[in-house]
Design a protein around this motif. Structure first.
Motif, PDB file in Angstrom:
ATOM      1  N   SER A 192       5.195  -4.044   1.560  1.00 47.38           N
ATOM      2  CA  SER A 192       5.363  -2.601   1.736  1.00 47.38           C
ATOM      3  C   SER A 192       6.262  -2.021   0.648  1.00 47.38           C
ATOM      4  O   SER A 192       5.983  -0.952   0.089  1.00 47.38           O
ATOM      5  CB  SER A 192       5.961  -2.316   3.117  1.00 47.38           C
ATOM      6  OG  SER A 192       6.161  -0.944   3.316  1.00 47.38           O
ATOM      7  N   CYS A 193       7.333  -2.726   0.322  1.00 44.07           N
ATOM      8  CA  CYS A 193       8.247  -2.268  -0.727  1.00 44.07           C
ATOM      9  C   CYS A 193       7.517  -2.176  -2.064  1.00 44.07           C
ATOM     10  O   CYS A 193       7.640  -1.179  -2.786  1.00 44.07           O
ATOM     11  CB  CYS A 193       9.427  -3.235  -0.824  1.00 44.07           C
ATOM     12  SG  CYS A 193      10.626  -2.816  -2.122  1.00 44.07           S
ATOM     13  N   VAL A 194       6.729  -3.195  -2.371  1.00 44.10           N
ATOM     14  CA  VAL A 194       5.978  -3.210  -3.625  1.00 44.10           C
ATOM     15  C   VAL A 194       4.967  -2.064  -3.662  1.00 44.10           C
ATOM     16  O   VAL A 194       4.797  -1.396  -4.691  1.00 44.10           O
ATOM     17  CB  VAL A 194       5.263  -4.567  -3.795  1.00 44.10           C
ATOM     18  CG1 VAL A 194       4.189  -4.493  -4.872  1.00 44.10           C
ATOM     19  CG2 VAL A 194       6.266  -5.658  -4.124  1.00 44.10           C
ATOM     20  N   GLN A 195       4.298  -1.821  -2.534  1.00 51.87           N
ATOM     21  CA  GLN A 195       3.297  -0.747  -2.485  1.00 51.87           C
ATOM     22  C   GLN A 195       3.939   0.607  -2.777  1.00 51.87           C
ATOM     23  O   GLN A 195       3.391   1.417  -3.528  1.00 51.87           O
ATOM     24  CB  GLN A 195       2.641  -0.728  -1.103  1.00 51.87           C
ATOM     25  CG  GLN A 195       1.572   0.327  -0.922  1.00 51.87           C
ATOM     26  CD  GLN A 195       0.207  -0.104  -1.409  1.00 51.87           C
ATOM     27  OE1 GLN A 195       0.025  -1.243  -1.793  1.00 51.87           O
ATOM     28  NE2 GLN A 195      -0.747   0.799  -1.383  1.00 51.87           N
ATOM     29  N   TRP A 196       5.099   0.861  -2.189  1.00 57.17           N
ATOM     30  CA  TRP A 196       5.781   2.131  -2.412  1.00 57.17           C
ATOM     31  C   TRP A 196       6.394   2.212  -3.807  1.00 57.17           C
ATOM     32  O   TRP A 196       6.524   3.293  -4.381  1.00 57.17           O
ATOM     33  CB  TRP A 196       6.856   2.341  -1.355  1.00 57.17           C
ATOM     34  CG  TRP A 196       6.304   2.788  -0.052  1.00 57.17           C
ATOM     35  CD1 TRP A 196       6.019   2.013   1.034  1.00 57.17           C
ATOM     36  CD2 TRP A 196       5.913   4.121   0.302  1.00 57.17           C
ATOM     37  NE1 TRP A 196       5.488   2.779   2.039  1.00 57.17           N
ATOM     38  CE2 TRP A 196       5.415   4.082   1.621  1.00 57.17           C
ATOM     39  CE3 TRP A 196       5.952   5.338  -0.360  1.00 57.17           C
ATOM     40  CZ2 TRP A 196       4.956   5.206   2.287  1.00 57.17           C
ATOM     41  CZ3 TRP A 196       5.496   6.474   0.287  1.00 57.17           C
ATOM     42  CH2 TRP A 196       5.003   6.403   1.602  1.00 57.17           C
ATOM     43  N   LEU A 197       6.747   1.054  -4.352  1.00 60.02           N
ATOM     44  CA  LEU A 197       7.391   1.016  -5.659  1.00 60.02           C
ATOM     45  C   LEU A 197       6.400   1.255  -6.787  1.00 60.02           C
ATOM     46  O   LEU A 197       6.705   1.933  -7.777  1.00 60.02           O
ATOM     47  CB  LEU A 197       8.074  -0.340  -5.853  1.00 60.02           C
ATOM     48  CG  LEU A 197       8.911  -0.566  -7.112  1.00 60.02           C
ATOM     49  CD1 LEU A 197      10.056   0.426  -7.183  1.00 60.02           C
ATOM     50  CD2 LEU A 197       9.435  -1.997  -7.137  1.00 60.02           C
ATOM     51  N   THR A 198       5.189   0.713  -6.658  1.00 60.54           N
ATOM     52  CA  THR A 198       4.221   0.735  -7.758  1.00 60.54           C
ATOM     53  C   THR A 198       2.949   1.512  -7.446  1.00 60.54           C
ATOM     54  O   THR A 198       2.121   1.712  -8.331  1.00 60.54           O
ATOM     55  CB  THR A 198       3.813  -0.695  -8.136  1.00 60.54           C
ATOM     56  OG1 THR A 198       3.095  -1.292  -7.055  1.00 60.54           O
ATOM     57  CG2 THR A 198       5.034  -1.545  -8.454  1.00 60.54           C
ATOM     58  N   GLY A 199       2.743   1.931  -6.191  1.00 54.56           N
ATOM     59  CA  GLY A 199       1.522   2.630  -5.822  1.00 54.56           C
ATOM     60  C   GLY A 199       0.407   1.710  -5.390  1.00 54.56           C
ATOM     61  O   GLY A 199      -0.628   2.159  -4.905  1.00 54.56           O
ATOM     62  N   MET A 200       0.570   0.416  -5.557  1.00 53.60           N
ATOM     63  CA  MET A 200      -0.414  -0.568  -5.120  1.00 53.60           C
ATOM     64  C   MET A 200       0.297  -1.919  -5.034  1.00 53.60           C
ATOM     65  O   MET A 200       1.469  -2.034  -5.361  1.00 53.60           O
ATOM     66  CB  MET A 200      -1.587  -0.671  -6.105  1.00 53.60           C
ATOM     67  CG  MET A 200      -1.187  -1.091  -7.498  1.00 53.60           C
ATOM     68  SD  MET A 200      -2.592  -1.474  -8.555  1.00 53.60           S
ATOM     69  CE  MET A 200      -3.200  -2.972  -7.768  1.00 53.60           C
ATOM     70  N   GLY A 201      -0.405  -2.929  -4.575  1.00 59.04           N
ATOM     71  CA  GLY A 201       0.181  -4.261  -4.637  1.00 59.04           C
ATOM     72  C   GLY A 201       0.476  -4.917  -3.312  1.00 59.04           C
ATOM     73  O   GLY A 201       0.820  -6.102  -3.270  1.00 59.04           O
ATOM     74  N   PHE A 202       0.361  -4.173  -2.173  1.00 61.95           N
ATOM     75  CA  PHE A 202       0.664  -4.811  -0.896  1.00 61.95           C
ATOM     76  C   PHE A 202      -0.189  -6.065  -0.705  1.00 61.95           C
ATOM     77  O   PHE A 202       0.322  -7.145  -0.409  1.00 61.95           O
ATOM     78  CB  PHE A 202       0.428  -3.850   0.278  1.00 61.95           C
ATOM     79  CG  PHE A 202       0.680  -4.504   1.617  1.00 61.95           C
ATOM     80  CD1 PHE A 202       1.929  -4.439   2.203  1.00 61.95           C
ATOM     81  CD2 PHE A 202      -0.317  -5.206   2.279  1.00 61.95           C
ATOM     82  CE1 PHE A 202       2.179  -5.068   3.421  1.00 61.95           C
ATOM     83  CE2 PHE A 202      -0.088  -5.824   3.496  1.00 61.95           C
ATOM     84  CZ  PHE A 202       1.169  -5.755   4.060  1.00 61.95           C
ATOM     85  N   ALA A 203      -1.491  -5.903  -0.873  1.00 60.30           N
ATOM     86  CA  ALA A 203      -2.394  -7.022  -0.606  1.00 60.30           C
ATOM     87  C   ALA A 203      -2.173  -8.167  -1.593  1.00 60.30           C
ATOM     88  O   ALA A 203      -2.158  -9.338  -1.211  1.00 60.30           O
ATOM     89  CB  ALA A 203      -3.847  -6.552  -0.660  1.00 60.30           C
ATOM     90  N   LEU A 204      -1.999  -7.833  -2.882  1.00 60.64           N
ATOM     91  CA  LEU A 204      -1.801  -8.879  -3.876  1.00 60.64           C
ATOM     92  C   LEU A 204      -0.593  -9.743  -3.550  1.00 60.64           C
ATOM     93  O   LEU A 204      -0.626 -10.970  -3.670  1.00 60.64           O
ATOM     94  CB  LEU A 204      -1.623  -8.256  -5.265  1.00 60.64           C
ATOM     95  CG  LEU A 204      -2.883  -7.796  -5.994  1.00 60.64           C
ATOM     96  CD1 LEU A 204      -2.506  -7.079  -7.279  1.00 60.64           C
ATOM     97  CD2 LEU A 204      -3.802  -8.966  -6.283  1.00 60.64           C
ATOM     98  N   VAL A 205       0.486  -9.104  -3.128  1.00 62.22           N
ATOM     99  CA  VAL A 205       1.718  -9.833  -2.837  1.00 62.22           C
ATOM    100  C   VAL A 205       1.654 -10.517  -1.475  1.00 62.22           C
ATOM    101  O   VAL A 205       2.064 -11.672  -1.322  1.00 62.22           O
ATOM    102  CB  VAL A 205       2.931  -8.879  -2.898  1.00 62.22           C
ATOM    103  CG1 VAL A 205       4.191  -9.568  -2.398  1.00 62.22           C
ATOM    104  CG2 VAL A 205       3.132  -8.377  -4.316  1.00 62.22           C
TER     105      VAL A 205
END
Length: 242
Positions: free
Chosen positions: A18-31
């Motif tokens: 969730s932190c990554v998604q809010w930080l970069t606009g994407m990435g929840f699933a990847l992480v």
């Protein structure tokens, strides 16, 4: 692993995603997907990622929906709707070890392509939108990771980050809704749902707080490195179980 330890790990994975998604606009699933799959199993890990990523994208889209490009999104989303059932079918039919290996391989390959910023003529124009949307829909329902094909499409279309983020969030909302409809919702206890919800909220606050302090290129490299590590780990665990 005790119940408390398992729930704490689950919360930590969701919080980081969730932190990554809010930080970069994407990435929840990847992480998060590789770790969720290792913790919950392929089927439950994927559907939880679909639910969480979709929910985060709904909230994120609230402030940027005016920048969504309908002309580009229609072919992407229609193509995804056609391939989501195939991905869901594959996940239900393959043995867990093979599913884990396939998911890890898809994540790893996708991350490597995004890292290279691959230029692919087939991912340009309307035809490119259909190819990227179809690939993203299949990967999202099968492995919980539908973003990389859209990232590659955006690179080949010359989109800026400002253009990419709201459109990626819109696509995430649509494709994750299709994926949840095809795969169902996660079979989690009420306690685990509470941990997941709390972790998403804390991750959102952390991501917003860090967004102005961490340079975007550094954040992007961090996301891709974590995703690559998770993908390779999932492949290794899947092969070990064969």
């Amino acid at each position: 692993m005790t119940s408390g330890t398992s729930e704490a790990l689950l919360a930590g994975i969701v919080l980081l995603g969730s932190c990554v998604q809010w930080l970069t606009g994407m990435g929840f699933a990847l992480v998060a997907v590789p770790a969720l799959v290792l913790l919950l199993g392929p089927a439950q890990g994927v559907v939880l990622a679909n639910c969480a990523a979709g929910a985060i994208s709904v909230v994120g889209l609230a402030g940027g929906w005016r920048r969504v490009r309908p002309a580009a999104m229609v072919p992407l989303c229609v193509a995804a709707a056609c391939t989501v059932p195939a991905g869901a079918w594959l996940t239900r039919r393959l043995p867990p070890s093979i599913t884990l290996s396939v998911m890890g391989a898809l994540v790893t390959a996708a991350v490597l392509l995004v890292m290279r910023g691959a230029r692919v003529p087939a991912l340009r124009g309307s035809r490119g939108a259909v190819v990227a949307g179809a690939a993203g829909g299949f990967m999202n329902s099968a492995a919980g990771v539908g973003g990389p094909p859209i990232s590659l499409y955006a690179v080949n279309a010359g989109w800026t980050v400002r253009e990419f983020v709201p459109n990626a969030q819109f696509y995430s909302v649509v494709v994750n809704a299709f994926s949840v409809a095809a795969n169902g919702v996660p079979e989690l206890s009420g306690t685990r749902w509470a941990w997941v919800s709390g972790a998403m909220a804390v991750g959102a606050l952390a991501g917003r707080a860090l967004s102005g302090r961490i340079p975007e290129p550094l954040a992007r490299r961090l996301v891709l490195t974590l995703a690559l590590t998770g993908g390779v780990t999932a492949v290794g665990k899947g092969l070990w179980g064969l």
